[in-house]
Design an enzyme around this catalytic site. Structure first.
Site, PDB file in Angstrom:
ATOM      1  N   HIS A 133     -33.703  37.691 -32.234  1.00 18.56           N
ATOM      2  CA  HIS A 133     -33.527  36.306 -31.789  1.00 18.56           C
ATOM      3  C   HIS A 133     -32.053  36.025 -31.584  1.00 18.56           C
ATOM      4  O   HIS A 133     -31.219  36.375 -32.416  1.00 18.56           O
ATOM      5  CB  HIS A 133     -34.074  35.312 -32.823  1.00 18.56           C
ATOM      6  CG  HIS A 133     -33.807  33.885 -32.444  1.00 18.56           C
ATOM      7  ND1 HIS A 133     -34.588  33.215 -31.524  1.00 18.56           N
ATOM      8  CD2 HIS A 133     -32.836  33.007 -32.826  1.00 18.56           C
ATOM      9  CE1 HIS A 133     -34.109  31.988 -31.368  1.00 18.56           C
ATOM     10  NE2 HIS A 133     -33.050  31.835 -32.144  1.00 18.56           N
ATOM     11  N   SER A 183     -36.091  25.782 -38.364  1.00 20.97           N
ATOM     12  CA  SER A 183     -36.714  25.704 -37.048  1.00 20.97           C
ATOM     13  C   SER A 183     -36.837  27.080 -36.421  1.00 20.97           C
ATOM     14  O   SER A 183     -37.902  27.485 -35.939  1.00 20.97           O
ATOM     15  CB  SER A 183     -35.885  24.779 -36.146  1.00 20.97           C
ATOM     16  OG  SER A 183     -36.378  24.783 -34.822  1.00 20.97           O
ATOM     17  N   ASP A 224     -42.721  22.310 -36.182  1.00 27.63           N
ATOM     18  CA  ASP A 224     -41.355  22.497 -35.700  1.00 27.63           C
ATOM     19  C   ASP A 224     -41.174  21.908 -34.307  1.00 27.63           C
ATOM     20  O   ASP A 224     -40.167  21.255 -34.033  1.00 27.63           O
ATOM     21  CB  ASP A 224     -41.008  23.985 -35.683  1.00 27.63           C
ATOM     22  CG  ASP A 224     -39.658  24.222 -35.027  1.00 27.63           C
ATOM     23  OD1 ASP A 224     -38.652  23.759 -35.594  1.00 27.63           O
ATOM     24  OD2 ASP A 224     -39.612  24.833 -33.940  1.00 27.63           O
ATOM     25  N   ARG A 275     -35.402  15.483 -33.519  1.00 31.85           N
ATOM     26  CA  ARG A 275     -34.008  15.819 -33.829  1.00 31.85           C
ATOM     27  C   ARG A 275     -33.150  15.783 -32.581  1.00 31.85           C
ATOM     28  O   ARG A 275     -31.977  15.400 -32.621  1.00 31.85           O
ATOM     29  CB  ARG A 275     -33.940  17.199 -34.484  1.00 31.85           C
ATOM     30  CG  ARG A 275     -34.536  17.240 -35.891  1.00 31.85           C
ATOM     31  CD  ARG A 275     -34.718  18.666 -36.391  1.00 31.85           C
ATOM     32  NE  ARG A 275     -33.486  19.424 -36.285  1.00 31.85           N
ATOM     33  CZ  ARG A 275     -33.429  20.678 -35.877  1.00 31.85           C
ATOM     34  NH1 ARG A 275     -34.532  21.327 -35.525  1.00 31.85           N
ATOM     35  NH2 ARG A 275     -32.269  21.313 -35.816  1.00 31.85           N
ATOM     36  N   LYS A 304     -40.729  29.880 -36.689  1.00 31.11           N
ATOM     37  CA  LYS A 304     -41.415  30.520 -35.566  1.00 31.11           C
ATOM     38  C   LYS A 304     -41.361  32.035 -35.680  1.00 31.11           C
ATOM     39  O   LYS A 304     -42.348  32.726 -35.385  1.00 31.11           O
ATOM     40  CB  LYS A 304     -40.808  30.052 -34.242  1.00 31.11           C
ATOM     41  CG  LYS A 304     -41.001  28.565 -33.958  1.00 31.11           C
ATOM     42  CD  LYS A 304     -40.571  28.199 -32.568  1.00 31.11           C
ATOM     43  CE  LYS A 304     -39.070  28.239 -32.384  1.00 31.11           C
ATOM     44  NZ  LYS A 304     -38.382  27.126 -33.055  1.00 31.11           N
TER      45      LYS A 304
END
Length: 426
Positions: free
Chosen positions: A83, A186, A164, A171, A190
């Site tokens: 990621h 967050s 989320d 947010r 995932k």
């Protein structure tokens, strides 16, 4: 029995929330029992007061529990994911996923779309004719189990950590995106729910990154590595520089073409370097230590995996990529050395040209973007092309050129070279 008001007041006053309070408020918000304004107030209290590691871990677990949890640990090959926190010209996922698959791992890569000045992996791949981002879990498992493919890049399903998705929308409009505990949870909710066996994080900092400072990026990376460890997910984070765009392109189809160059054994040095560094980290976590990813680029097997991956998701790996209808160049007004190239300025200009979006749901131009002819430290001559701008809407050229003008300088002395990877957290 917990209630929203008492939980908000507890965090407002700096208290540590209990497991029951966290479980109740996340579940209640997901089901509509906790109102948006109440969760907004709690998010602001968390931004101002922070959360302990135990609180953040429990918050992450509660968001995972709000939806489906996948499991790819039983695949024929060890599953490992990457990621990135996002940047300008960050097309690394595209060559990385097939490369790691060619080395013997399975790569279930759930990716997103671009927003603001950062590009989205799914937008880039959708420039390939026929390619589809939305896959069922069965489709993912079939592709990942195929010995000729082993990698998939797709969108996360709506039932993966739905808390989320709902919280991020709040947010985004309440000034609480920057909260490290909420940002870390967050991302990691995932990734943990995705069901991979291990995870490598590319946490960027600098002008073109979400985290502007190395210190902030280090704090975020540490929080995410700890969340992975708490969830039993082996996680490593690299801190990488995003002061200057990665590679020589920014824009959807332009970045796909550059990624294919890397898979063919060429491409810009910084893209190749980061792809290989991340590949080695992923293979180490997956327990694959007898394969050199450099060899898989050289022998064409990574390119074969790319073509198979694109075809498995409905795309035509042989089809032409979209090209913008109009181009315009920016040339150097004097000779010297390019001393600065601000990634944020490039990212905003790319969005202005139509390659990105200002709001979720905006359409993007697949052929729009910017090609860079020089990077900081390169000598340039007066009249030499520095940038080539691409768009289908030529009325955007003036604004994009004006934005770019504030992001680069030419001087007499080359800047000190700086490393691309500056730290590793495990």
């Amino acid at each position: 029995m917990p209630d929203a008001i008492s939980i908000i007041m507890a965090k407002r006053d700096g208290h540590v929330l209990s497991d029951d309070q966290i479980d109740w408020v996340v579940d209640g918000f997901t089901r509509g029992i906790v109102a948006d304004e109440q969760m907004s107030a709690l998010a602001m209290a968390i931004l101002l007061r922070g959360m302990t590691r135990a609180e953040t871990s429990r918050w992450t677990a509660a968001m995972i529990a709000s939806g489906q949890r996948l499991d790819f640990t039983d695949l024929p090959a060890p599953a490992v994911d990457k990621h990135s926190t996002g940047g300008v010209g960050d097309k690394i996922t595209l060559p990385l996923a097939p490369l790691v698959a060619a080395c013997g791992a399975a790569v279930p890569q759930l990716s997103g779309r671009g927003l603001g000045h950062t590009g989205g992996t799914l937008d880039k791949l959708e420039s390939i004719r026929g390619w589809r981002a939305d896959l069922s879990t069965a489709d993912m498992r079939r592709i990942l189990s195929d010995p000729d493919v082993g990698a998939v890049i797709c969108a996360a399903g709506a039932d993966l950590a739905p808390a989320d998705k709902k919280l991020y929308a709040l947010r985004d409009v309440t000034g609480t995106v920057e909260s490290i505990p909420l940002l870390a949870s967050s991302i990691m909710s995932k990734k943990i729910a995705e069901g991979t066996g291990s995870l490598v994080l590319d946490v960027k900092f600098g002008a073109g990154a979400f985290m502007k400072t190395r210190e902030g990026a280090h704090e975020l990376a540490t929080a995410m590595v700890e969340l992975g460890r708490d969830a039993g997910l082996p996680t490593v984070a690299l801190l990488t520089a995003m002061q200057t765009p990665l590679g020589l392109t920014a824009g959807n189809a332009l970045e796909v073409a550059e990624s294919i160059e890397v898979l063919q054994g060429g491409g810009p040095a910084d893209v190749v370097e980061l792809t290989l560094v991340l590949a080695r980290e992923m293979l180490e976590l997956a327990g694959i230590r007898d394969v050199d990813p450099v060899e898989r680029l050289a022998d064409g097997s990574a390119m074969d995996r790319w073509r198979a991956m694109i075809a498995a998701q409905g795309g035509d790996p042989n089809g032409p990529l979209p090209r913008a209808k109009h181009t315009e160049v920016v040339t150097a007004p004097e000779s010297g050395v390019l001393t600065e190239l601000d990634a944020m300025a490039v990212g905003i200009a790319v969005r202005q040209l139509g390659a990105g979006r200002a709001r979720q749901g905006d359409a993007v131009q697949f052929g729009a973007g910017i090609e860079l002819a020089a990077k900081p430290g390169d000598e340039v001559r007066r009249g030499q092309v520095l940038f080539t701008l691409h768009t289908d809407t030529p009325d955007t050229f003036d604004g994009a050129v004006e934005t770019l003008a504030s992001g680069w300088t030419i001087g007499s002395d080359a800047p000190e070279p700086s490393p691309l990877v500056v730290d590793r957290i495990s």
